[in-house]
Design a protein around this motif. Structure first.
Motif, short mmCIF file in Angstrom:
data_model
loop_
_atom_site.label_atom_id
_atom_site.label_comp_id
_atom_site.label_asym_id
_atom_site.label_seq_id
_atom_site.Cartn_x
_atom_site.Cartn_y
_atom_site.Cartn_z
N GLN A 21 -1.01 -14.89 -2.37
CA GLN A 21 -0.29 -13.70 -1.94
C GLN A 21 -1.30 -12.64 -1.56
O GLN A 21 -2.30 -12.47 -2.25
N PRO A 22 -1.06 -11.91 -0.49
CA PRO A 22 0.03 -12.05 0.48
C PRO A 22 -0.07 -13.36 1.27
O PRO A 22 -1.13 -13.98 1.34
N GLY A 35 -0.47 -12.31 7.38
CA GLY A 35 -1.06 -11.06 7.88
C GLY A 35 -0.98 -11.02 9.40
O GLY A 35 -1.23 -12.02 10.07
N GLN A 65 1.12 -6.94 6.24
CA GLN A 65 1.09 -8.07 5.31
C GLN A 65 2.46 -8.24 4.66
O GLN A 65 3.15 -7.26 4.39
N GLU A 119 4.44 -10.15 1.35
CA GLU A 119 4.11 -10.65 0.02
C GLU A 119 5.38 -10.82 -0.80
O GLU A 119 6.32 -10.02 -0.71
N ARG A 171 3.59 -4.54 3.51
CA ARG A 171 2.57 -3.50 3.50
C ARG A 171 2.07 -3.30 4.93
O ARG A 171 1.94 -4.26 5.68
N VAL A 220 -6.43 -7.16 6.77
CA VAL A 220 -6.72 -7.42 5.36
C VAL A 220 -6.69 -6.13 4.55
O VAL A 220 -6.26 -6.10 3.40
N THR A 231 -3.77 -4.43 2.30
CA THR A 231 -3.52 -4.71 0.89
C THR A 231 -3.56 -3.43 0.06
O THR A 231 -2.90 -3.33 -0.98
N GLN A 232 -4.34 -2.44 0.52
CA GLN A 232 -4.46 -1.19 -0.23
C GLN A 232 -3.27 -0.26 0.00
O GLN A 232 -3.12 0.73 -0.72
#
Length: 289
Positions: A101-102, A105, A125, A127, A137, A153, A156-157
């Motif tokens: 996970q995720p 993308g 993303q 998830e 996200r 990538v 994710t934040q």
């Protein structure tokens, strides 16, 4: 005084005819109690019927809401898929390892006004979290970004945005240009994924799909033509029936079975019947640019 003639029997005893009739029409205590018991029984039956109808209506509403949320999720994915950038700008990333996970993308075109300082692209993303909630996200990609894969990538934040709850399974299947089914996660020798894109390495833990419009000498049959998305969802009421162990069992059944066999495998499991009937399976196919 005038003689009114002989008196009637009830008049000789001082009792009026009206009082006698009222006495004959009065209910006894037993009759009143029986009537109250019958009335209470009817009220109880009506209350049970009302509660049953209300419960069925509430359950159907919850199931419809669950299906609607899953359909909205497919609509959001469809919007992202139709906004994928063609050619060298196309970025679709899949995890390198199983059960990661995720699980997807994307780099999508962001519909913002010309001259916007936040950029015209989004790193997205998808998830499925531990609470069986499907989240999305996304983060803006500035014009100065030189590696869009890092922007994908980096999403994710970003905080997760919930799309649907009660998702027992979410599966992405890929189909090659020659009609073959492609396995996820991709095997080490797969020809339809790349470890570099536009001269830059793919971030660790991910592989980039080789799309029809991706530049390069790759053969037509080695490119990924379309993506099938499958969702298995249940409403919150049905989910509360399951214990954590049963949830793991149900999710495990769907994780290992072919999505086309989800219904048959789920019905053959030891999951309670109410949950089996509540399972909703949705599927949609998306062509890749």
């Amino acid at each position: 005084p005038m003689d009114r003639g002989p008196r009637r029997p009830h008049e000789r005893h001082g009792v009026s005819s009206t009082t006698s009739v009222n006495r004959r029409r009065a209910f006894s205590l037993i009759e009143v109690l029986v009537a109250m018991a019958v009335l209470a029984l009817l009220l109880a039956i009506v209350l049970q019927l009302t509660q049953g109808i209300s419960g069925v209506t509430r359950l159907q509403t919850q199931r419809l809401d669950s299906v609607a949320a899953a359909r909205r999720t497919l609509d959001v994915i469809a919007k992202d898929m139709t906004s994928l950038l063609p050619g060298s700008g196309s970025v679709v990333l899949v995890p390198e390892a199983a059960n990661s996970q995720p699980f997807l993308g994307l780099l999508t075109a962001r519909r913002s006004p010309a001259g916007a300082t936040t950029g015209r692209f989004l790193g997205v993303q998808y998830e499925l979290d531990a609470d069986l909630a499907l989240t999305r996200r996304f983060a803006g990609v500035p014009f100065s970004a030189t590696d869009p894969m890092q922007a994908v990538v980096g999403a994710t934040q970003a905080p997760p945005f919930p799309l649907a709850e009660g998702i027992l399974a979410f599966r992405v299947l890929l189909r090659g240009a020659d009609g073959s089914d492609l396995e996820l996660p991709p095997p080490a020798d797969a020809d339809w994924v790349r470890v570099s894109h536009s001269g830059k390495p793919v971030p660790a833990g991910w592989k980039a799909l080789l799309l029809p419009s991706t530049p390069g000498p790759a053969a037509f049959e080695d490119r990924v033509q379309s993506m099938d998305v499958w969702i298995a969802a249940v409403d919150p009421q049905a989910l509360r029936v399951l214990t954590p162990e049963q949830i793991q069992t149900a999710a495990g059944i769907l994780a290992t079975a072919d999505p086309a066999d989800w219904r048959r495998e789920f019905d053959a499991s030891a999951v309670p019947g109410s949950v089996k009937s509540a399972l909703q399976i949705l599927h949609r196919s998306f062509p890749l640019p």
